[in-house]
Write a protein that holds these residues in place. Structure first.
Motif, PDB file in Angstrom:
ATOM      1  N   ALA A  18       0.806  -1.219   0.000  1.00 32.49           N
ATOM      2  CA  ALA A  18       0.000   0.000   0.000  1.00 32.49           C
ATOM      3  C   ALA A  18       0.839   1.269   0.000  1.00 32.49           C
ATOM      4  O   ALA A  18       0.461   2.271  -0.619  1.00 32.49           O
ATOM      5  CB  ALA A  18      -0.935  -0.003   1.206  1.00 32.49           C
ATOM      6  N   ARG A  19       1.985   1.229   0.673  1.00 34.24           N
ATOM      7  CA  ARG A  19       2.797   2.452   0.770  1.00 34.24           C
ATOM      8  C   ARG A  19       3.328   2.915  -0.581  1.00 34.24           C
ATOM      9  O   ARG A  19       3.667   4.078  -0.758  1.00 34.24           O
ATOM     10  CB  ARG A  19       3.950   2.245   1.742  1.00 34.24           C
ATOM     11  CG  ARG A  19       5.025   1.270   1.248  1.00 34.24           C
ATOM     12  CD  ARG A  19       6.220   1.260   2.210  1.00 34.24           C
ATOM     13  NE  ARG A  19       7.306   0.467   1.691  1.00 34.24           N
ATOM     14  CZ  ARG A  19       7.454  -0.832   1.924  1.00 34.24           C
ATOM     15  NH1 ARG A  19       6.532  -1.466   2.640  1.00 34.24           N
ATOM     16  NH2 ARG A  19       8.482  -1.494   1.437  1.00 34.24           N
ATOM     17  N   VAL A  20       3.419   1.993  -1.537  1.00 35.03           N
ATOM     18  CA  VAL A  20       3.947   2.344  -2.854  1.00 35.03           C
ATOM     19  C   VAL A  20       3.002   3.292  -3.586  1.00 35.03           C
ATOM     20  O   VAL A  20       3.440   4.135  -4.377  1.00 35.03           O
ATOM     21  CB  VAL A  20       4.202   1.075  -3.693  1.00 35.03           C
ATOM     22  CG1 VAL A  20       4.771   1.434  -5.061  1.00 35.03           C
ATOM     23  CG2 VAL A  20       5.155   0.132  -2.957  1.00 35.03           C
ATOM     24  N   VAL A  21       1.704   3.175  -3.307  1.00 30.28           N
ATOM     25  CA  VAL A  21       0.711   3.997  -4.001  1.00 30.28           C
ATOM     26  C   VAL A  21       0.984   5.481  -3.789  1.00 30.28           C
ATOM     27  O   VAL A  21       0.829   6.299  -4.707  1.00 30.28           O
ATOM     28  CB  VAL A  21      -0.718   3.634  -3.538  1.00 30.28           C
ATOM     29  CG1 VAL A  21      -1.749   4.521  -4.227  1.00 30.28           C
ATOM     30  CG2 VAL A  21      -1.011   2.163  -3.819  1.00 30.28           C
ATOM     31  N   SER A  22       1.427   5.835  -2.585  1.00 26.66           N
ATOM     32  CA  SER A  22       1.676   7.253  -2.281  1.00 26.66           C
ATOM     33  C   SER A  22       2.868   7.808  -3.053  1.00 26.66           C
ATOM     34  O   SER A  22       3.042   9.027  -3.121  1.00 26.66           O
ATOM     35  CB  SER A  22       1.902   7.431  -0.775  1.00 26.66           C
ATOM     36  OG  SER A  22       3.061   6.729  -0.356  1.00 26.66           O
ATOM     37  N   THR A  23       3.681   6.938  -3.628  1.00 33.72           N
ATOM     38  CA  THR A  23       4.839   7.412  -4.400  1.00 33.72           C
ATOM     39  C   THR A  23       4.484   7.655  -5.872  1.00 33.72           C
ATOM     40  O   THR A  23       5.309   8.184  -6.620  1.00 33.72           O
ATOM     41  CB  THR A  23       5.993   6.393  -4.342  1.00 33.72           C
ATOM     42  OG1 THR A  23       5.635   5.203  -5.068  1.00 33.72           O
ATOM     43  CG2 THR A  23       6.315   6.013  -2.904  1.00 33.72           C
ATOM     44  N   LEU A  24       3.287   7.285  -6.278  1.00 32.19           N
ATOM     45  CA  LEU A  24       2.873   7.487  -7.659  1.00 32.19           C
ATOM     46  C   LEU A  24       2.451   8.933  -7.878  1.00 32.19           C
ATOM     47  O   LEU A  24       1.838   9.555  -7.006  1.00 32.19           O
ATOM     48  CB  LEU A  24       1.701   6.565  -8.013  1.00 32.19           C
ATOM     49  CG  LEU A  24       1.932   5.052  -7.933  1.00 32.19           C
ATOM     50  CD1 LEU A  24       0.634   4.307  -8.233  1.00 32.19           C
ATOM     51  CD2 LEU A  24       3.027   4.613  -8.893  1.00 32.19           C
ATOM     52  N   SER A  25       2.761   9.458  -9.040  1.00 32.80           N
ATOM     53  CA  SER A  25       2.293  10.800  -9.381  1.00 32.80           C
ATOM     54  C   SER A  25       0.813  10.727  -9.750  1.00 32.80           C
ATOM     55  O   SER A  25       0.276   9.645 -10.001  1.00 32.80           O
ATOM     56  CB  SER A  25       3.082  11.344 -10.565  1.00 32.80           C
ATOM     57  OG  SER A  25       2.789  10.591 -11.751  1.00 32.80           O
TER      58      SER A  25
END
Length: 227
Positions: free
Chosen positions: A192-199
């Motif tokens: 889930a934390r990876v989603v916040s790194t998406l533009s």
């Protein structure tokens, strides 16, 4: 005047790392609900080692549900998707409701679109999640098209302490899959934390993570029980 009993939720985890995440979600969605945790990481380790959810591990999942009931739980949430089928069995064998963490997420995905992507870093998690989506779609009377993706090497990278490689592999898979589907499910909470790194331009479709959706779902249940 009698005081209404405070509701109690048991959280059963296959990783201690999930305890603080769910504590934060509980504070947000379930203030006033008593929470206790059961943690046994051998459940997921055995499942990974065997390449499938075994009868022995399933029995232990049921036993944990029974133990949580005896400890006073009014509701039980298992926070690992890989043991989902055993969680559904447990729900039929104890006297309080038992929920697998990804069911509310699957229902939301089915309601969101026809082309559904499921992404995981473990094949042992991918199959239970895709099977769940298919069954929840049938229950909703809706036809869906599933695209399942395993991020090869991401889980082993994470376990070896290389979170950056894990996150990069997951990010690449998310960006690619978002061009092919209407909605994406994350089969594991660790992604889930990876989603916040998406533009914003990379987030072309809704990307669903099970923990907050499950806790919001439980908040609706506990609040309705208060009424």
């Amino acid at each position: 005047m009698t005081t209404k009993k405070t509701s109690t939720l048991a959280l059963v985890h296959t990783s201690a790392t999930l305890v603080p995440m769910f504590a934060e979600l509980a504070a947000k969605y379930l203030p006033g609900v008593n929470i206790f945790n059961i943690v046994d990481d051998s459940l997921i380790k055995n499942t990974i080692a065997c390449g499938e959810l075994t009868a022995s591990t399933s029995k232990r999942v049921v036993n944990y549900a029974a133990s949580a009931e005896e400890a006073g739980a009014d509701y039980i949430l298992f926070t690992c998707s890989s043991i989902g089928p055993a969680v559904e069995t447990a729900d039929t064998l104890v006297n309080v409701p038992v929920l697998r963490v990804d069911q509310p997420m699957a229902d939301q995905a089915v309601a969101t679109g026809k082309r559904i992507g499921v992404i995981a870093t473990l094949s042992t998690t991918l199959e239970p999640t895709t099977d769940l989506v298919r069954r929840r779609a049938r229950k909703a009377g809706k036809e869906v098209e599933l695209t399942a993706v395993v991020c090869e090497g991401a889980f082993s990278a994470l376990m070896s302490g290389d979170a950056a490689t894990h996150d990069q592999k997951v990010k690449e898979a998310l960006v690619k899959l978002s061009n092919e589907v209407d909605v994406i499910l994350l089969a594991q909470a660790s992604m889930a934390r990876v989603v916040s790194t998406l533009s914003e331009s990379e987030k072309k479709v809704p990307i669903l993570a099970s923990p907050p959706i499950a806790m919001e779902y439980l908040a609706g249940i506990f609040n309705s029980n208060k009424a």
